[in-house]
Motif scaffolding. Structure first.
Motif, PDB file in Angstrom:
ATOM      1  N   PRO A  73      -6.988   4.125 -11.028  1.00  0.00           N
ATOM      2  CA  PRO A  73      -6.707   2.683 -10.938  1.00  0.00           C
ATOM      3  C   PRO A  73      -6.051   2.287  -9.618  1.00  0.00           C
ATOM      4  O   PRO A  73      -6.346   1.239  -9.052  1.00  0.00           O
ATOM      5  N   LEU A  74      -5.174   3.135  -9.134  1.00  0.00           N
ATOM      6  CA  LEU A  74      -4.513   2.800  -7.870  1.00  0.00           C
ATOM      7  C   LEU A  74      -5.446   2.968  -6.685  1.00  0.00           C
ATOM      8  O   LEU A  74      -5.280   2.313  -5.660  1.00  0.00           O
ATOM      9  N   GLY A  75      -6.455   3.836  -6.821  1.00  0.00           N
ATOM     10  CA  GLY A  75      -7.460   3.953  -5.760  1.00  0.00           C
ATOM     11  C   GLY A  75      -8.200   2.638  -5.564  1.00  0.00           C
ATOM     12  O   GLY A  75      -8.465   2.211  -4.440  1.00  0.00           O
ATOM     13  N   VAL A  76      -8.517   1.993  -6.664  1.00  0.00           N
ATOM     14  CA  VAL A  76      -9.164   0.680  -6.584  1.00  0.00           C
ATOM     15  C   VAL A  76      -8.212  -0.339  -5.959  1.00  0.00           C
ATOM     16  O   VAL A  76      -8.606  -1.147  -5.116  1.00  0.00           O
ATOM     17  N   LEU A  91       0.828  -1.210   0.000  1.00  0.00           N
ATOM     18  CA  LEU A  91       0.000   0.000   0.000  1.00  0.00           C
ATOM     19  C   LEU A  91       0.862   1.258   0.000  1.00  0.00           C
ATOM     20  O   LEU A  91       0.534   2.244  -0.670  1.00  0.00           O
ATOM     21  N   ALA A  92       1.968   1.249   0.721  1.00  0.00           N
ATOM     22  CA  ALA A  92       2.875   2.398   0.717  1.00  0.00           C
ATOM     23  C   ALA A  92       3.484   2.594  -0.670  1.00  0.00           C
ATOM     24  O   ALA A  92       3.621   3.720  -1.153  1.00  0.00           O
ATOM     25  N   GLY A  93       3.835   1.514  -1.338  1.00  0.00           N
ATOM     26  CA  GLY A  93       4.357   1.600  -2.702  1.00  0.00           C
ATOM     27  C   GLY A  93       3.323   2.165  -3.657  1.00  0.00           C
ATOM     28  O   GLY A  93       3.635   2.991  -4.523  1.00  0.00           O
ATOM     29  N   LEU A  94       2.076   1.741  -3.523  1.00  0.00           N
ATOM     30  CA  LEU A  94       1.014   2.269  -4.373  1.00  0.00           C
ATOM     31  C   LEU A  94       0.785   3.764  -4.116  1.00  0.00           C
ATOM     32  O   LEU A  94       0.550   4.530  -5.046  1.00  0.00           O
ATOM     33  N   ALA A  95       0.864   4.158  -2.861  1.00  0.00           N
ATOM     34  CA  ALA A  95       0.714   5.575  -2.546  1.00  0.00           C
ATOM     35  C   ALA A  95       1.855   6.394  -3.149  1.00  0.00           C
ATOM     36  O   ALA A  95       1.645   7.496  -3.662  1.00  0.00           O
ATOM     37  N   TYR A  96       3.051   5.862  -3.143  1.00  0.00           N
ATOM     38  CA  TYR A  96       4.195   6.545  -3.746  1.00  0.00           C
ATOM     39  C   TYR A  96       4.010   6.696  -5.249  1.00  0.00           C
ATOM     40  O   TYR A  96       4.248   7.767  -5.816  1.00  0.00           O
ATOM     41  N   VAL A  97       3.558   5.625  -5.918  1.00  0.00           N
ATOM     42  CA  VAL A  97       3.342   5.688  -7.362  1.00  0.00           C
ATOM     43  C   VAL A  97       2.252   6.701  -7.684  1.00  0.00           C
ATOM     44  O   VAL A  97       2.357   7.459  -8.651  1.00  0.00           O
ATOM     45  N   THR A  98       1.199   6.736  -6.881  1.00  0.00           N
ATOM     46  CA  THR A  98       0.126   7.703  -7.097  1.00  0.00           C
ATOM     47  C   THR A  98       0.648   9.122  -6.947  1.00  0.00           C
ATOM     48  O   THR A  98       0.270  10.020  -7.704  1.00  0.00           O
ATOM     49  N   HIS A  99       1.518   9.340  -5.995  1.00  0.00           N
ATOM     50  CA  HIS A  99       2.090  10.679  -5.777  1.00  0.00           C
ATOM     51  C   HIS A  99       2.985  11.087  -6.944  1.00  0.00           C
ATOM     52  O   HIS A  99       2.967  12.229  -7.379  1.00  0.00           O
ATOM     53  N   ARG A 100       3.764  10.133  -7.468  1.00  0.00           N
ATOM     54  CA  ARG A 100       4.697  10.438  -8.558  1.00  0.00           C
ATOM     55  C   ARG A 100       3.999  10.550  -9.912  1.00  0.00           C
ATOM     56  O   ARG A 100       4.462  11.269 -10.782  1.00  0.00           O
ATOM     57  N   HIS A 101       2.918   9.808 -10.105  1.00  0.00           N
ATOM     58  CA  HIS A 101       2.208   9.787 -11.383  1.00  0.00           C
ATOM     59  C   HIS A 101       0.713  10.014 -11.123  1.00  0.00           C
ATOM     60  O   HIS A 101      -0.052   9.058 -11.025  1.00  0.00           O
ATOM     61  N   PRO A 102       0.273  11.265 -11.031  1.00  0.00           N
ATOM     62  CA  PRO A 102      -1.127  11.556 -10.679  1.00  0.00           C
ATOM     63  C   PRO A 102      -2.146  10.977 -11.658  1.00  0.00           C
ATOM     64  O   PRO A 102      -3.288  10.745 -11.285  1.00  0.00           O
ATOM     65  N   CYS A 103      -1.770  10.708 -12.920  1.00  0.00           N
ATOM     66  CA  CYS A 103      -2.731  10.154 -13.882  1.00  0.00           C
ATOM     67  C   CYS A 103      -3.160   8.738 -13.504  1.00  0.00           C
ATOM     68  O   CYS A 103      -4.156   8.234 -14.015  1.00  0.00           O
ATOM     69  N   MET A 104      -2.431   8.075 -12.615  1.00  0.00           N
ATOM     70  CA  MET A 104      -2.772   6.711 -12.202  1.00  0.00           C
ATOM     71  C   MET A 104      -3.606   6.688 -10.925  1.00  0.00           C
ATOM     72  O   MET A 104      -3.771   5.641 -10.304  1.00  0.00           O
ATOM     73  N   GLU A 105      -4.145   7.829 -10.550  1.00  0.00           N
ATOM     74  CA  GLU A 105      -4.844   7.929  -9.271  1.00  0.00           C
ATOM     75  C   GLU A 105      -6.054   6.997  -9.192  1.00  0.00           C
ATOM     76  O   GLU A 105      -6.228   6.291  -8.206  1.00  0.00           O
ATOM     77  N   GLY A 151      -6.446  -3.581  -1.304  1.00  0.00           N
ATOM     78  CA  GLY A 151      -5.417  -3.893  -0.310  1.00  0.00           C
ATOM     79  C   GLY A 151      -5.903  -3.653   1.105  1.00  0.00           C
ATOM     80  O   GLY A 151      -5.609  -4.430   2.021  1.00  0.00           O
ATOM     81  N   SER A 152      -6.653  -2.584   1.291  1.00  0.00           N
ATOM     82  CA  SER A 152      -7.209  -2.297   2.615  1.00  0.00           C
ATOM     83  C   SER A 152      -8.188  -3.381   3.038  1.00  0.00           C
ATOM     84  O   SER A 152      -8.224  -3.786   4.204  1.00  0.00           O
ATOM     85  N   LEU A 153      -8.979  -3.849   2.082  1.00  0.00           N
ATOM     86  CA  LEU A 153      -9.901  -4.938   2.371  1.00  0.00           C
ATOM     87  C   LEU A 153      -9.141  -6.202   2.745  1.00  0.00           C
ATOM     88  O   LEU A 153      -9.530  -6.929   3.672  1.00  0.00           O
ATOM     89  N   LEU A 154      -8.037  -6.473   2.062  1.00  0.00           N
ATOM     90  CA  LEU A 154      -7.213  -7.634   2.367  1.00  0.00           C
ATOM     91  C   LEU A 154      -6.645  -7.542   3.788  1.00  0.00           C
ATOM     92  O   LEU A 154      -6.679  -8.514   4.548  1.00  0.00           O
ATOM     93  N   VAL A 155      -6.136  -6.377   4.145  1.00  0.00           N
ATOM     94  CA  VAL A 155      -5.591  -6.194   5.502  1.00  0.00           C
ATOM     95  C   VAL A 155      -6.682  -6.405   6.545  1.00  0.00           C
ATOM     96  O   VAL A 155      -6.465  -7.085   7.555  1.00  0.00           O
ATOM     97  N   ALA A 156      -7.870  -5.847   6.315  1.00  0.00           N
ATOM     98  CA  ALA A 156      -8.966  -6.013   7.272  1.00  0.00           C
ATOM     99  C   ALA A 156      -9.372  -7.483   7.395  1.00  0.00           C
ATOM    100  O   ALA A 156      -9.651  -7.963   8.495  1.00  0.00           O
TER     101      ALA A 156
END
Length: 64
Positions: free
Chosen positions: A38-41, A22-36, A46-51
């Motif tokens: 797909p990465l939100g999904v 999840l931290a890696g996905l957040a980093y990619v979203t920050h570096r490449h805003p156009c992927m916001e 991932g959050s559902l998996l952790v829960a």
């Protein structure tokens, strides 16, 4: 090693690995805003998996 210890250890590892992903996905979203979107999904999944993992580990811990 008891079963409870093993289950808690595996659950902890799953939560830590999921957190790193999840931290890696957040980093990619920050570096490449156009992927916001797909990465939100992906982050939602991932959050559902952790829960789910936390719930399973807690259930096993309470029944053992």
């Amino acid at each position: 090693m008891s079963t409870l210890t093993l289950v808690l250890f595996v659950g902890l590892l799953l939560v830590l690995v999921s957190g790193l992903v999840l931290a890696g996905l957040a980093y990619v979203t920050h570096r490449h805003p156009c992927m916001e979107k797909p990465l939100g999904v992906a982050i939602g999944g991932g959050s559902l998996l952790v829960a789910l993992v936390v719930g399973l580990v807690a259930g096993v811990a309470l029944t053992t």
